[in-house]
Write a protein that holds these residues in place. Structure first.
Motif, PDB file in Angstrom:
ATOM      1  N   ARG A   3       0.890  -1.173   0.000  1.00  0.00           N
ATOM      2  CA  ARG A   3       0.000   0.000   0.000  1.00  0.00           C
ATOM      3  C   ARG A   3       0.919   1.212   0.000  1.00  0.00           C
ATOM      4  N   ALA A   6       0.907   3.356   3.017  1.00  0.00           N
ATOM      5  CA  ALA A   6       1.146   2.808   4.359  1.00  0.00           C
ATOM      6  C   ALA A   6       2.359   3.501   4.985  1.00  0.00           C
ATOM      7  N   ARG A  33       7.521  -0.610   4.363  1.00  0.00           N
ATOM      8  CA  ARG A  33       6.285  -0.017   4.883  1.00  0.00           C
ATOM      9  C   ARG A  33       5.447  -1.050   5.612  1.00  0.00           C
ATOM     10  N   GLY A  35       2.768  -3.619   6.560  1.00  0.00           N
ATOM     11  CA  GLY A  35       2.012  -4.566   5.753  1.00  0.00           C
ATOM     12  C   GLY A  35       2.851  -5.331   4.745  1.00  0.00           C
ATOM     13  N   PRO A 202      -1.430  -6.096   8.604  1.00  0.00           N
ATOM     14  CA  PRO A 202      -1.334  -4.802   7.916  1.00  0.00           C
ATOM     15  C   PRO A 202      -0.506  -3.762   8.664  1.00  0.00           C
ATOM     16  N   ASP A 203      -0.283  -3.973   9.957  1.00  0.00           N
ATOM     17  CA  ASP A 203       0.423  -2.945  10.727  1.00  0.00           C
ATOM     18  C   ASP A 203       1.890  -3.270  10.958  1.00  0.00           C
TER      19      ASP A 203
END
Ligand SMILES: Nc1ncnc2c1ncn2[C@@H]1O[C@H](COP(=O)(O)OP(=O)(O)O)[C@@H](O)[C@H]1O
Ligand SMILES: [Mg+2]
Lengths: 267, 480
Positions: A3, A6, A33, A35, A202-203
């Protein structure tokens, strides 16, 4: 998962480092980034473990240039334990044995150190037992391993599972896994890869170091970087790993030779 | 880099007990002669048998030579340069603590050993020895209710001369060895414990030794007697100020356990060790021996030796009674230029006697740490057994560890087991722990306490945590 918007978790810029008097890293740049899953591949001796240890702060490696930002802040000025508390995790290629220190006690102290780093309260022995039993399932590990000394007498595969168990407990933001696949049979590889996939979200972000394609069959990287002689020579998608598998590392050598024939100081 | 140094820096935490108490002391002139021995005895108004014991020991000492078989090196000790008696100037030993010089109370407060009524350690009775004399003993009345005698040896000589005459010098004779002979000639004070038949001592007993004067030798003498079926747990602690000269400490401890009696003797030794270049520090030459005189009696030594420039010490058990048990649990830590030669002797005399030895040596800096142990099984020690385990941990690559286990057995079928190991705290192990969020000092401390666990488990509860902290402190700055 890529993403573009992100947040950047780790930003390595022109990093150079040496061991004793020998330069090993000769300018590594890499942006990770939230994710994302990155794979760093390369022959033995190309500097992959060195990169991971410099990130974690091993005292034997001296940074001679460049910067590393972790969540926008200078990583290299932090003591290793503070990097860990802030959420950086290194899964070791060769986890050491620590006789006399109980694995359970070690895991509890480590978990609480990381929790303190997140501003969470300490877990008492009972709460921790519950947590560790739950996380053991991620790596399908026998609770008997908790009663032993840290890694003492563990087989190669058991040591790697213990690394992933630590990762499951510490819930890192950036996990650097150094050859977590080496020395594993196919079942152990599935378990370990399953654990890594389970923990990736995702984090957070994962940096896999490997020189085999087989790990990347079970964990799909968003980016593949090829490292040679202390530099990242090429970056691509997962197909780059397949290309390496097919063509071997010889073309890397050729490419490396080409870059070394155009030194900046000429002319 | 603060924590990313090496395994060599972690042992050099400043010694926090190094202060000197400014107090008026009465000292005799330095030097040793028969007159000095008589003078010490006269100062203490001793009965003739004791003066006699001293003089005999002194004359034997004159014939003896300082032992040189240990793995220790130090410049020759000039016995004429030492003061053999020093006492804080307070006339009589006080009946109440309120009358003790506040400076002395304050000294012990600073050392973490509060003597005043309000602040006393609960369930631990303390005898405080300052230079050559005992200045206070807490909880005496409470102990007396149980028939337990706990007082300084000088008081015991006055109040219980029959017991002293009966037991003193019966485990460690006046001519036992060079340092024991010296002690027998000039001993100044120490503790006396007597637990009568069938009594379980209701609290921990503890003696705290403090050397204050720079030119004074400390020669304390401790005697513990547990009659039939009695039991006691006793702990001694020691500290000294930092001087750049060496002080001689030559103590004797004798334990006597009759039938079914049990004595547990623990030591946390933290005498000043000298600076990082080996200047100053205590020369600790100690003779400690317990005699399991009775059947089924039990003597257990636990020691945590962290201080002293030189440690020469072999707490031993003579297992005379049938089925008696001797134990030795030891942690000896050396750093910088410290030298320790320590271990035990288990002398199996009676049948079915058993002994256990667990020794953990930790060497850091340029120190040298030797375990020296003897297991001896005599002709009557049928069915005797011994288990020994000697482990060494090296911190950094400048330190030395040696193990000298001696076995002399006249029992061909005896079970004698010996295990030994050596390990090193490596930078990679420390980094591994650090990379999991564990701070450097804590990482070292985890590894060291893991290594020492079998011994610390033997310490009285109140002191096990102390011992842990003490080691961590001693190692601070030594790893990196
Ligand atoms: N602690 C060390 N001491 C000396 N040389 C080292 C050390 N660590 C790495 N090196 C050298 O650095 C180079 C890169 O090693 P490494 O980072 O382990 O490569 P990789 O993990 O890619 O196989 C090798 O030549 C290796 O010998
Ligand atoms: Mg490697």
């Amino acid at each position: 998962m890529i993403r573009p918007d992100a947040p950047v978790l780790l930003e390595i810029r022109d990093l150079t480092a040496r061991v004793e008097d020998q330069p090993i890293l000769k300018g590594v740049s890499l942006t990770i980034r939230a994710g994302e899953i990155h794979a760093v591949m390369g022959r033995n001796g190309s500097g992959k473990s060195t990169l991971s240890k410099v990130l974690a702060g091993h005292p034997a490696y001296t940074v001679t240039g460049g910067t590393v930002l972790y969540k926008g802040e200078d990583l290299l000025s932090l003591e290793p334990e503070l990097r860990a508390r802030a959420g950086l995790f290194l899964g070791f290629q060769y986890p050491v044995e620590i006789p006399g220190v109980s694995n359970l006690e070690f895991l509890r102290v480590a978990t609480n150190a990381r929790r303190a780093g997140k501003g969470e309260e300490e877990l008492d022995t009972f709460a921790f037992e519950d947590l560790v039993r739950e996380r053991l399932q991620v790596v399908q590990m026998d609770p008997a391993f908790l009663e032993r000394s840290v890694n003492e007498g563990f087989s190669g595969g058991e040591k790697k599972r213990n690394e992933i168990l630590q990762m499951a407990l510490l819930e890192p933001l950036v996990a650097v896994l150094d050859e977590t696949d080496s020395g594993l049979d196919i079942d152990a590889l599935r378990i370990v890869a399953g654990g890594v996939n389970h923990l990736a979200g995702p984090d957070n972000a994962t940096l896999l170091i490997t020189h085999y394609q087989r790990l990347l069959d079970v964990i799909t990287p968003d980016y593949v970087h090829v490292m040679a002689a202390g530099r990242i020579l090429r970056t691509g998608g997962k197909e780059l790993a397949l290309e390496l598998e097919e063509r071997g590392y010889d073309w890397v050598d050729a490419e490396l030779a080409a870059t070394e024939r155009t030194p900046a100081e000429v002319g | 880099m603060a924590s990313s140094a090496t395994v060599g820096d972690l042992v050099s935490q400043p010694y926090k007990y190094g202060f000197v108490t400014d107090i008026e002391t009465e000292k005799i002139a330095k030097g040793l002669s028969e007159d000095v021995v008589r003078l010490i005895s006269a100062k203490k108004n001793e009965p003739a048998f004791l003066l006699d014991f001293r003089l005999r020991s002194y004359r034997q000492w004159l014939q003896m030579e300082e032992p040189d078989w240990a793995t220790l090196g130090h410049p020759p000790i000039d016995y004429q340069e030492i003061i053999y008696y020093a006492a804080p100037k307070q006339q009589e030993k006080k009946a109440s603590l309120d009358e003790v010089d506040p400076k002395l109370l304050e000294t012990f407060d600073k050392l973490g050993i509060p003597l005043s009524e309000q602040k006393r350690l609960s369930n631990v009775a303390v005898d405080a020895v300052f230079d050559s004399v005992s200045i206070a003993t807490t909880y005496r009345e409470k102990l007396a209710e149980h028939g337990v005698i706990f007082c300084s040896i000088s008081e015991a000589v006055k109040d219980h001369p029959d017991l002293i005459e009966k037991y003193l010098g019966t485990v460690v004779p006046g001519n036992d060895n060079y340092f024991a002979a010296l002690n027998s000639a000039v001993f100044s004070d120490g503790s006396f414990v007597f637990i009568p038949k069938g009594v379980e001592c209701p609290m921990e007993l503890s003696t705290y030794f403090r050397i204050n004067s720079g030119d004074t030798g400390q020669f304390e003498r401790t005697l513990i007697v547990a009659e039939e079926g009695a039991s006691v747990s006793y702990l001694e602690g020691c500290t000294a100020p930092m001087f750049d000269t060496n002080q001689l400490h030559a103590a004797v401890v004798e334990l006597v356990a009759l039938d079914d009696a049990s004595i547990k003797y623990s030591t946390v030794q933290n005498w000043y060790a000298g600076d990082e270049n080996g200047k100053g520090g205590i020369y600790n030459f100690v003779t400690k021996r317990g005699q399991c005189r009775g059947d089924r009696s039990h003597i257990s030594w636990t020691q945590v030796e962290t201080g002293s420039a030189i440690t020469w010490k072999y707490p031993s058990c003579v297992l005379q009674g049938a089925d008696s048990v001797g134990e030795f649990y030891s942690v000896a830590l050396t750093n910088n230029r410290q030298q320790a030669d320590t271990g035990t002797k288990m002398i199996h005399v009676g049948p079915r006697t058993r002994s256990t030895i667990v020794s953990k040596g930790i060497s850091a800096g340029h120190s040298s740490n030797s375990y020296r142990g003897l297991v001896q099984l005599g002709p009557k020690a049928v069915g005797a057994r011994n288990y020994s385990q000697c482990d060494s941990m090296l911190i950094g690559d400048q330190a030395a560890a040696n193990t000298y286990p001696y076995i002399r057995s006249q029992q061909p079928d005896a079970r004698i087991e010996h295990e030994a190991s050596t390990c090193r705290i490596s930078a990679d192990q420390l980094f591994y722990l650090q990379s999991r969020g564990i701070a450097f000092e804590e990482a070292v401390s985890m590894m060291v306490s893991g290594f020492c666990r079998d011994v610390f488990n033997q310490l009285p509860m109140e002191f096990a945590a102390e011992a842990d902290k003490l080691l961590a402190l001693k190692l601070e700055g030594s790893v990196g």
